[in-house]
Every structure is written in structure tokens, then in C-alpha cells.
Write a protein that holds these residues in place. Structure first.
Motif, PDB file in Angstrom:
ATOM      1  N   GLY A  43      43.033  38.852  44.469  1.00 12.57           N
ATOM      2  CA  GLY A  43      43.835  40.070  44.344  1.00 12.57           C
ATOM      3  C   GLY A  43      44.291  40.603  45.691  1.00 12.57           C
ATOM      4  O   GLY A  43      45.431  41.045  45.858  1.00 12.57           O
ATOM      5  N   THR A  44      43.398  40.551  46.676  1.00 13.86           N
ATOM      6  CA  THR A  44      43.739  40.993  48.035  1.00 13.86           C
ATOM      7  C   THR A  44      44.784  40.076  48.659  1.00 13.86           C
ATOM      8  O   THR A  44      45.732  40.532  49.308  1.00 13.86           O
ATOM      9  N   LEU A  45      44.629  38.765  48.454  1.00 11.65           N
ATOM     10  CA  LEU A  45      45.588  37.803  48.987  1.00 11.65           C
ATOM     11  C   LEU A  45      46.977  38.031  48.400  1.00 11.65           C
ATOM     12  O   LEU A  45      47.974  38.055  49.125  1.00 11.65           O
ATOM     13  N   LEU A  46      47.064  38.234  47.082  1.00 16.55           N
ATOM     14  CA  LEU A  46      48.351  38.455  46.430  1.00 16.55           C
ATOM     15  C   LEU A  46      48.987  39.759  46.919  1.00 16.55           C
ATOM     16  O   LEU A  46      50.200  39.842  47.102  1.00 16.55           O
ATOM     17  N   HIS A  47      48.157  40.779  47.141  1.00 21.31           N
ATOM     18  CA  HIS A  47      48.665  42.050  47.677  1.00 21.31           C
ATOM     19  C   HIS A  47      49.260  41.846  49.058  1.00 21.31           C
ATOM     20  O   HIS A  47      50.363  42.328  49.355  1.00 21.31           O
TER      21      HIS A  47
END
Length: 325
Positions: free
Chosen positions: A144-148
Motif C-alpha cells: 500500500g505504501t509503495l503504490l501510494h
């Protein structure tokens, strides 16, 4: 012997190696037990439907049976009903456990292309941190952090670094194939594992050409389903500027990450700074972890790279360190 000194001795003994430890798994606890009524029928098609629902959702025989009875044998509705019940149970248990201390957990490191993220997810006991379902939660948070980070539209002329606190992390979308936010996945994990958990923090780094991100996770073990996710108790990212892509950059980056984990510097400093002792907090002036006869700056200088920044996470460290960024 202090925690940092013990860690340094362990890192030096490994002399740059990074073994991958085994994943210790436990059987998941049932999130709820239903008292199922009469089964729809004993036909082969009904049993096949039950097995299909179990394979899709991973919930127990009793829960899947109850779902199919409630939804009249409709597979899609039964799957949705199961997820809603699990979500409801998870939030209820999360509310009851709120406030219990969460000092254990894992650091997750994920790299993809020019983007690297570090996340920390906490739980109450080390026993739960070794559970596959908890590790899958860390994986979801890292993804989720990577996609953000990848969604941020920025033109990079130099490196970019950012941090997310607990509340910001909780509101991120859960991922490409999951509904809701990361806080919903957190509630589900709490419901299944029965411990209080927190999404503590995340850091991300994006680099353009001419930069390289070295990384290291101490006590590393790889994710069971996402091959480039690494889990452990300590993690570090070291941002380097380099004029050329050298074959040994990955090994150099890992050694720099080991130094950051073991020596816990507070700033990078300069190559012109005077060498310091073990109490030195400027990274380049510290004795190099794997060869204390020279400073880290003296080790780096001939390598053709310049250290410009770093991030260090230690699982369970105080809020002051987490919020200093």
C-alpha cells in the motif's frame, strides 16, 4: 551489554552476510464460531460449493457452511457475507484490545524499480509476529505504501524522501485487489489473531538516474508470497549518489545499511569531519562497523559513491524516534 553493542557484534560476526531465517508459522485462530443450522443438502454439488467457498476465502468449514445456508447457496453472496462478518468481528475485537501495548512486530522492506519503502507494524508478542497472517498484513502495508509513493506525480531531479505516520498509513487504500483501507486489513488481522496491533509508520524513497538506494534488514526472512519483500527487526535505507552503475553497488549498499543498523548514526556528516569514536553520531565519521580501524567515510571514498541520506527503523523503538523524521 547494550542492545546496540550486541547488535554490532552480531553484524560484525556475519562479516557482511545476510542469511535468510526460516518462517515459523502457526495455525490461524478462528475469528468466530457459528452454530450452523441444517445443511442445504447432502448432494455432491452442495459439497463442491462448500469446498469452493473454503478455497476462495480460507474460512473454516463451519463458517462457510453457515454462509451458504444464510445466502441460499449463492457463492458470491456467501463470500461477501463471510467478509462482512469477519470485518465486524475484527472491529469489535480491535475496540476491546485498544490500548494494550504493542512493542513487538516486524519491519518490512520492499523495493520496486526506483522506489523503496520501509514499514513498521507492531503487535503484542513475538509469537504473533512469526505468524503468517501477521506477515501478510506487513506485506499489505508495504505494498500500500509503495503504490501510494508511485502514485505521486513528481519530476525527480534529485532523490525524494517521505514519511507516513500511523493515522496517514491507516487511511491508505489496501491495494489493487482489496477493498477498503489498510485500517480495515488491520481490523481483520486483529480479529483473526486476537492481539492488539498498530500500523506504526512508513518511509519511502524515490531516486532518479545517478542515485542508488542501498538496503539492509537484520534477521531477514523473505515474504512467503511477495518475493521482493524482506521482513526483520531492524531495517535501513542508504541513499547514494553515483556517476556510474557499478556491478557491486548492491553489495556496497547492503554493507552501508548494516553500518546504519549497527551504529545508529543521527546524521550523514561530511568527509571533512574529524574521525570520532563509538559515541560519534555522524555517519561518515563513525568507525566502520566491519573494520573499525577506518571510518565509514574512508571506506566509502574509494568506492566512487557519495552517501547523501539514510533512514533507519528499529522495531518497537520509542515514539520520539519515530516522530523525529
Amino acid at each position: 551489554m547494550s542492545l546496540l553493542r550486541t547488535l554490532r557484534l552480531c553484524l560484525v560476526a556475519r562479516a557482511g552476510s545476510c542469511p535468510v531465517g526460516p518462517l515459523l508459522l502457526q495455525s490461524p485462530q478462528p475469528w468466530h464460531i457459528f452454530h450452523a443450522g441444517p445443511w442445504l443438502s447432502s448432494s455432491a454439488s452442495s459439497k463442491e460449493l462448500l469446498m469452493k467457498l473454503r478455497r476462495r476465502t480460507g474460512y473454516s468449514f463451519v463458517n462457510c457452511k453457515k454462509a451458504l445456508e444464510t445466502c441460499g447457496g449463492d457463492l458470491k453472496q456467501a463470500e461477501s457475507w463471510l467478509h462482512k462478518q469477519a470485518q465486524k468481528e475484527g472491529w469489535s475485537k480491535a475496540a476491546r484490545l485498544h490500548g494494550r501495548k504493542t512493542k513487538e512486530g516486524l519491519i518490512g522492506l520492499l523495493q520496486e524499480g526506483n522506489t523503496t519503502v520501509l514499514v513498521e507494524v507492531n503487535c503484542e508478542t513475538d509469537f504473533v509476529s512469526r505468524n503468517l497472517k501477521f506477515q501478510q498484513l506487513v506485506q499489505q502495508v508495504a505494498l500500500g505504501t509503495l503504490l501510494h509513493c508511485q502514485s505521486l506525480k513528481d519530476q525527480l531531479s534529485t532523490y525524494s524522501k517521505g514519511f507516513l505516520n500511523s493515522s496517514e498509513l491507516s487511511e491508505l487504500p489496501a491495494g489493487r485487489e482489496r477493498e477498503g483501507c489498510l485500517k480495515d486489513q488491520l481490523a481483520l488481522a486483529i480479529g483473526k489473531l486476537g492481539e492488539n496491533m498498530t500500523l506504526k509508520r512508513a518511509a519511502w524513497v524515490k531516486v532518479p538516474a545517478g542515485f542508488y538506494v542501498g538496503s539492509y534488514v537484520h534477521g531477514a526472512m523473505h515474504s512467503p508470497s511477495l518475493h521482493n519483500l524482506v521482513l526483520g527487526k531492524y531495517g535501513a535505507l542508504v541513499i547514494c549518489e553515483t556517476s556510474e552503475q557499478k556491478a557491486d553497488l548492491e553489495d556496497l549498499g547492503r554493507r552501508l545499511g548494516q553500518h546504519v543498523v549497527g551504529m545508529a548514526p543521527l546524521s550523514v556528516g561530511s568527509l571533512d569531519d574529524e574521525p570520532g569514536g563509538e559515541a560519534e553520531t555522524k555517519m561518515l565519521s563513525q568507525p566502520y562497523l566491519l573494520d573499525p580501524s577506518i571510518t565509514l567515510g574512508q571506506y566509502v571514498q574509494p568506492q566512487g559513491v557519495s552517501v547523501v541520506d539514510f533512514v533507519r527503523f528499529e522495531c518497537g523503538e520509542g515514539k520520539e524516534a519515530a516522530e523525529a523524521e
